[in-house]
Enzyme design. Structure first.
Site, PDB file in Angstrom:
ATOM      1  N   ASP A  12     -39.888  25.130  -3.438  1.00  0.00           N
ATOM      2  CA  ASP A  12     -39.816  23.692  -3.684  1.00  0.00           C
ATOM      3  C   ASP A  12     -38.818  23.442  -4.809  1.00  0.00           C
ATOM      4  OD1 ASP A  12     -40.268  21.025  -3.908  1.00  0.00           O
ATOM      5  OD2 ASP A  12     -42.361  21.188  -4.565  1.00  0.00           O
ATOM      6  N   ASP A 110     -36.048  19.165   0.351  1.00  0.00           N
ATOM      7  CA  ASP A 110     -36.090  20.052  -0.819  1.00  0.00           C
ATOM      8  C   ASP A 110     -37.200  21.104  -0.764  1.00  0.00           C
ATOM      9  OD1 ASP A 110     -38.200  18.344  -1.166  1.00  0.00           O
ATOM     10  OD2 ASP A 110     -37.848  18.001  -3.299  1.00  0.00           O
ATOM     11  N   GLU A 111     -37.722  21.375   0.426  1.00  0.00           N
ATOM     12  CA  GLU A 111     -38.805  22.361   0.542  1.00  0.00           C
ATOM     13  C   GLU A 111     -38.610  23.228   1.783  1.00  0.00           C
ATOM     14  OE1 GLU A 111     -43.017  20.898   0.268  1.00  0.00           O
ATOM     15  OE2 GLU A 111     -41.929  19.030  -0.053  1.00  0.00           O
TER      16      GLU A 111
HETATM   17 MG   LIG Z   1     -39.469  19.162  -4.788  1.00  0.00          MG
END
Ligand SMILES: [Mg+2]
Length: 366
Positions: A12, A110-111
Site C-alpha cells: 500500500d 495505490d495498492e
Molecule cells: Mg495507500
C-alpha cells in the site's frame, strides 16, 4: 506438504496522491497538504480526496467535506487532484511491483497483492524481500509504502494497515489466527460501524472472540457476508492472487433519505455522483463509451437510459452533458424521486499518458 503455505504481500503506497504532489513540488514536504475540491474559503462543495499525514494530525481525512477540512485546518495547502499525473506514476510503480511477484493483482491505484510463495522459504526471507521492495520503490520513485505479509490476501491487507507509513508487518508463519486474536474486529476489511456495533452487542469485540463464533451463527446473522467473515477471522480465506479483468461497468447511486420533488436537488446529486464516478474511473485507469442514468421514483418504479458517445473518454464534462440530456425526460415528472444513479459501460483500459510524464521531476536520490 512443503508448499501448503502461501506468502502474500499487500503493498500500500503511503499517502500516494500527496506523495506524488510532493515529488513534483518538494516545498510541500512536511506541510499539511489536502488534495480535493476547491475549499473556496470554507464555502466550497465536494470532499477531501487525500491528505498528508501532517494534515491528518488536524483531524482531516479522505471523504470529509472540504468545507469542514478548511475549518479544521485553513493553513493547509489545498490542491485540485491531477489524476493524469497519479495514474502515470501508478503505472510505473505497478510495473516494478509486478516484477517481484509470481502472481500479481492490482487492487487500486495505490495498492496491490503479490504472491511470492515460490520466492521465499521462511519468514526472514519474506521480510528481506519486502524490505528490498521498499528500498527499490524509494530509490526509483522516491515513494514509501507499507507492506503486510500473510498467508492469504485478507490477512496481508489487514497487516499492511497496522503500521503506516513505511511499515513492514509480518504475520509469523503458521500463527495468523493467534496474531489476529487480540485485535479489534474493526481491522477486518468490510466491518464498518454498523457491524462493529452489532457484534459488540453480542459481546464480540476482538477477532479472537469472532473466531469462536460458529460459521453457522455468522451466516444466520450476516448471510453470505457471514461466510466471508468466518473465512477472514479464521484465516481460511483462500482467494487466488490474479490479474483483474476490465469490469463491464461502473456505477454510483444515491438514495435520498426523504423522497425529493425539487428537481434542482436531483441535478445537484447527479453532479456529485458524476464526479465520484469519474474519480473511480480514473483511479482504475479506465475510459468509457456509454453513459447512463437510473431514476427510481417513490414506489420503486425504476427507469434506466443510456447514450453512446462518439468516442472513448474519461472526461467529466462529457459524462455530465450526456447525463443531463438523459435526465431531461424526467424533469417535469410530478412523482417524488427516491434514487438516482449514473453508470458508465463499454469500458477499456487507458494507455499510459506520455504528455504528463514530461512534467515529471526526478526525486532526490536516497
Ligand atoms: Mg495507500
Amino acid at each position: 506438504l512443503a508448499q501448503s503455505y502461501r506468502t502474500i504481500f499487500h503493498v500500500d503506497l503511503d499517502a500516494f496522491y500527496v506523495s506524488v504532489e510532493t515529488l513534483r513540488n518538494p516545498k510541500l514536504r512536511g506541510m499539511p497538504v489536502v488534495v480535493g475540491s476547491d475549499p473556496e474559503g470554507g464555502s466550497g462543495r465536494g470532499v477531501v480526496v487525500a491528505c498528508s499525514y501532517e494534515a491528518r494530525e488536524f483531524g482531516l481525512k479522505s471523504g470529509m467535506p472540504i468545507s469542514r477540512a478548511y475549518r479544521l485546518c485553513p493553513e493547509a495547502v489545498y490542491l485540485r487532484p491531477d489524476f493524469e499525473l497519479y495514474r502515470a506514476k501508478s503505472i510505473e510503480v505497478m510495473k516494478v511491483l509486478r516484477e517481484y511477484a509470481e502472481a500479481f493483482e492490482q487492487l487500486s491505484i495505490d495498492e496491490a497483492f503479490l504472491d511470492v510463495t515460490d520466492k521465499v522459504k521462511n519468514d526472514s526471507e519474506a521480510l528481506q524481500l519486502a524490505s528490498d521492495l521498499q528500498k527499490a520503490l524509494r530509490a526509483r520513485f522516491g515513494l514509501s509504502c507499507s507492506i503486510g505479509i500473510g498467508p492469504n490476501k485478507s490477512s496481508a491487507k489487514i497487516a499492511s494497515d497496522l503500521k503506516k507509513p513505511n511499515g513492514l508487518t509480518l504475520i509469523p508463519r503458521g500463527r495468523a489466527t493467534q496474531f489476529f486474536a487480540p485485535l479489534n474486529v474493526s481491522v477486518i476489511p468490510g466491518i464498518g460501524k454498523k457491524t462493529r456495533a452489532f457484534l459488540e452487542e453480542k459481546g464480540i469485540r476482538t477477532v479472537g472472540q469472532l473466531q469462536s463464533v460458529p460459521g453457522k451463527q455468522l451466516i444466520e446473522w450476516f448471510g453470505k457476508g457471514g461466510v466471508w467473515l468466518w473465512g477472514v477471522a479464521n484465516v481460511k480465506e483462500n482467494l487466488p492472487v490474479r490479474e483483474r479483468n476490465t469490469p463491464k461497468s461502473l456505477s454510483v447511486e444515491r438514495t435520498f433519505r426523504h423522497d425529493v420533488t425539487d428537481f434542482s436537488k436531483v441535478e445537484d446529486v447527479i453532479q456529485d455522483a458524476c464526479a465520484e464516478l469519474i474519480r473511480r474511473l480514473k483511479e482504475a485507469n479506465l475510459e468509457y463509451l456509454v453513459a447512463g442514468i437510473k431514476v427510481r421514483f417513490s414506489g420503486f418504479e425504476t427507469h434506466t437510459r443510456e447514450k453512446k458517445l462518439p468516442g472513448y473518454t474519461s472526461g467529466q464534462e462529457a459524462l455530465l452533458d450526456a447525463v443531463n440530456l438523459l435526465l431531461k425526460e424526467f424533469k417535469n415528472s410530478s412523482r417524488p424521486f427516491r434514487l438516482v444513479g449514473v453508470r458508465v459501460s463499454q469500458l477499456r483500459r487507458q494507455t499510459i499518458p506520455t504528455t504528463s510524464l514530461s512534467s515529471w521531476v526526478e526525486p532526490d536520490s536516497p
